[in-house]
Design a protein around this motif. Structure first.
Motif, mmCIF file in Angstrom:
data_model
loop_
_atom_site.group_PDB
_atom_site.id
_atom_site.type_symbol
_atom_site.label_atom_id
_atom_site.label_comp_id
_atom_site.label_asym_id
_atom_site.label_seq_id
_atom_site.Cartn_x
_atom_site.Cartn_y
_atom_site.Cartn_z
ATOM 1 N N THR A 251 5.871 67.397 -3.697
ATOM 2 C CA THR A 251 4.768 67.077 -4.598
ATOM 3 C C THR A 251 3.471 67.344 -3.831
ATOM 4 O OG1 THR A 251 4.473 64.757 -3.946
ATOM 5 C CG2 THR A 251 6.170 65.227 -5.605
ATOM 6 N N PHE A 252 2.357 67.342 -4.552
ATOM 7 C CA PHE A 252 1.068 67.550 -3.899
ATOM 8 C C PHE A 252 0.521 66.272 -3.269
ATOM 9 C CE2 PHE A 252 0.364 71.109 -7.180
ATOM 10 C CZ PHE A 252 0.922 72.046 -6.329
ATOM 11 N N ALA A 253 1.162 65.153 -3.506
ATOM 12 C CA ALA A 253 0.641 63.859 -3.038
ATOM 13 C C ALA A 253 0.402 63.801 -1.533
ATOM 14 C CB ALA A 253 1.578 62.735 -3.487
ATOM 15 N N PRO A 254 1.347 64.261 -0.672
ATOM 16 C CA PRO A 254 1.073 64.186 0.774
ATOM 17 C C PRO A 254 -0.114 65.025 1.230
ATOM 18 C CG PRO A 254 3.402 64.591 0.352
ATOM 19 C CD PRO A 254 2.685 64.799 -0.936
ATOM 20 N N LEU A 255 -0.482 66.010 0.418
ATOM 21 C CA LEU A 255 -1.600 66.875 0.764
ATOM 22 C C LEU A 255 -2.926 66.342 0.242
ATOM 23 C CD1 LEU A 255 0.051 70.331 -0.112
ATOM 24 C CD2 LEU A 255 0.224 69.025 2.014
ATOM 25 N N ILE A 256 -2.858 65.430 -0.734
ATOM 26 C CA ILE A 256 -4.069 64.954 -1.400
ATOM 27 C C ILE A 256 -4.398 63.503 -1.063
ATOM 28 C CG2 ILE A 256 -5.135 64.494 -3.648
ATOM 29 C CD1 ILE A 256 -3.513 66.838 -4.780
ATOM 30 N N ILE A 257 -3.429 62.616 -1.214
ATOM 31 C CA ILE A 257 -3.674 61.176 -1.111
ATOM 32 C C ILE A 257 -4.305 60.759 0.214
ATOM 33 C CG2 ILE A 257 -2.602 58.885 -1.180
ATOM 34 C CD1 ILE A 257 -2.791 60.359 -3.884
ATOM 35 N N PRO A 258 -3.867 61.305 1.380
ATOM 36 C CA PRO A 258 -4.512 60.878 2.638
ATOM 37 C C PRO A 258 -6.014 61.114 2.675
ATOM 38 C CG PRO A 258 -2.442 61.983 3.117
ATOM 39 C CD PRO A 258 -2.697 62.170 1.637
ATOM 40 N N SER A 259 -6.498 62.065 1.888
ATOM 41 C CA SER A 259 -7.940 62.343 1.871
ATOM 42 C C SER A 259 -8.733 61.180 1.301
ATOM 43 C CB SER A 259 -8.217 63.604 1.048
ATOM 44 O OG SER A 259 -7.569 64.724 1.597
ATOM 45 N N PHE A 260 -8.095 60.337 0.493
ATOM 46 C CA PHE A 260 -8.781 59.205 -0.125
ATOM 47 C C PHE A 260 -8.903 58.018 0.835
ATOM 48 C CE2 PHE A 260 -7.730 61.729 -3.754
ATOM 49 C CZ PHE A 260 -8.710 61.450 -4.695
ATOM 50 N N PHE A 261 -8.470 58.190 2.087
ATOM 51 C CA PHE A 261 -8.570 57.122 3.068
ATOM 52 C C PHE A 261 -9.505 57.499 4.213
ATOM 53 C CE2 PHE A 261 -4.699 56.305 0.783
ATOM 54 C CZ PHE A 261 -4.681 54.923 0.643
ATOM 55 N N GLY A 262 -10.330 58.513 3.993
ATOM 56 C CA GLY A 262 -11.375 58.849 4.947
ATOM 57 C C GLY A 262 -10.908 59.732 6.092
ATOM 58 N N THR A 263 -11.864 60.438 6.689
ATOM 59 C CA THR A 263 -11.642 61.283 7.861
ATOM 60 C C THR A 263 -12.719 60.945 8.881
ATOM 61 O OG1 THR A 263 -10.765 63.051 6.462
ATOM 62 C CG2 THR A 263 -11.424 63.645 8.688
ATOM 63 N N ALA A 264 -12.312 60.636 10.102
ATOM 64 C CA ALA A 264 -13.240 60.125 11.114
ATOM 65 C C ALA A 264 -14.431 61.053 11.344
ATOM 66 C CB ALA A 264 -12.496 59.883 12.424
ATOM 67 N N PHE A 265 -14.174 62.345 11.444
ATOM 68 C CA PHE A 265 -15.254 63.293 11.724
ATOM 69 C C PHE A 265 -16.298 63.289 10.613
ATOM 70 C CE2 PHE A 265 -16.870 67.698 11.193
ATOM 71 C CZ PHE A 265 -17.642 67.757 12.333
ATOM 72 N N PHE A 266 -15.851 63.291 9.374
ATOM 73 C CA PHE A 266 -16.782 63.322 8.248
ATOM 74 C C PHE A 266 -17.499 61.987 8.087
ATOM 75 C CE2 PHE A 266 -13.684 66.615 6.482
ATOM 76 C CZ PHE A 266 -14.437 67.659 6.978
ATOM 77 N N ILE A 267 -16.797 60.882 8.350
ATOM 78 C CA ILE A 267 -17.464 59.578 8.310
ATOM 79 C C ILE A 267 -18.589 59.532 9.333
ATOM 80 C CG2 ILE A 267 -17.159 57.109 8.753
ATOM 81 C CD1 ILE A 267 -14.307 57.397 7.648
ATOM 82 N N PHE A 268 -18.325 60.067 10.520
ATOM 83 C CA PHE A 268 -19.346 60.101 11.562
ATOM 84 C C PHE A 268 -20.565 60.903 11.109
ATOM 85 C CE2 PHE A 268 -21.125 62.480 15.187
ATOM 86 C CZ PHE A 268 -21.641 61.423 15.922
#
Length: 285
Positions: A146-163
């Motif tokens: 399914t596409f879920a493993p490729l999409i869902i983690p993005s909804f929990f933030g990425t350290a580099f972009f948060i910075f």
């Protein structure tokens, strides 16, 4: 005479600089030109006349053959899959990183520096360390294929972009928050009504980088997607290379050019935001 000498020296320096930049630009763009040329060549000419950028015979049928795809799936299916995964991931990343960054940049709470440091430390964690645990988890809950493993983690933030967003927020005056509180705004109103319009440059920068990284990602689709109809563009290009029965490299290069088109269009349309978004992330309020 001295003024003329100075002007002449300045002109020479400018000329040399422009020549160097032009030569370096040609060096960087040559692989793309070579791939474009190869996509219009016949199969036996691609490597025989690899040094020639102009094909002896213009073969546009490579594009027609490429769009037929493989395993009964059109290349348009793979493009659609990539757009679904990429756009969903971009939206999830922008939403989650904006909210988390606002919390770190604008809300004072106990342990904020500690948690921010922990988040930054995750950037030093190799992705390979997480591969097996993540796969086992996603397999247990039935998310493989399914596409879920490729999409869902993005909804929990990425350290580099948060910075990046935190640094941008710290460059915005704190008086904006105070004025909004006087008008009765809570944290939601301050973020989405006051600060969000000002965050457009850095959020577009985040979106562009996330788009590039997700669109070009090969390993994650290879790991989680085994059905041909679920393949993304990067995975499809690899699967179209058949070493057993011979690879139609003209077709592969043609579809590679097609896959590069969205990347070039987005960069051309939004390139000014990349510079603006990155250059202001080091500012302090």
């Amino acid at each position: 005479m001295m003024l003329a000498g100075k002007v002449s020296l300045k002109t020479v320096r400018s000329f040399v600089l422009h020549v160097f930049v032009l030569a370096f630009s040609c060096l960087m763009i040559y692989p793309v030109l070579w791939m474009l040329s190869s996509s219009l060549k016949e199969g036996n000419e691609i490597f025989v006349n690899a040094h020639k950028l102009i094909p002896s015979v213009w073969t546009f049928s490579n594009y027609a053959e490429g769009f037929k795809g493989y395993s009964g799936q059109s290349f348009m299916v793979f493009l659609k899959n990539s757009f679904i995964v990429t756009i969903s991931s971009v939206l999830g990343t922008v939403l989650s990183c904006t909210v988390v960054a606002y919390g770190f940049a604008r809300i004072s709470f106990k342990g904020a520096a500690f948690f921010f440091g922990c988040m930054m430390m995750t950037m030093m964690l190799p992705a390979e360390v997480l591969t097996i645990p993540q796969y086992i988890f996603f397999h247990k809950i039935g998310w493989v294929n399914t596409f879920a493993p490729l999409i869902i983690p993005s909804f929990f933030g990425t350290a580099f972009f948060i910075f990046l967003v935190v640094q941008f927020l710290r460059g915005l005056p704190a008086e904006l928050d105070e004025s909004a509180r006087v008008d009765g705004c809570g944290h939601g109103g301050i973020l989405f009504r006051i600060l969000l319009p000002l965050l457009v440059p850095v959020l577009i920068t985040v979106s562009i980088f996330k788009f590039y990284w997700t669109w070009d990602d090969f390993f994650s689709p290879l790991l989680y997607l085994t059905k041909p109809e679920m393949a993304t563009v990067a995975l499809a290009l690899k699967n179209m290379s058949d070493n057993t029965f011979g690879t139609s490299w003209g077709m592969v290069f043609a579809m590679s050019i097609v896959s590069l088109a969205p990347v070039f269009l987005i960069f051309i349309a939004l390139q000014k935001y990349i510079v603006e978004g990155i250059s202001t992330t080091g500012m302090k309020g």
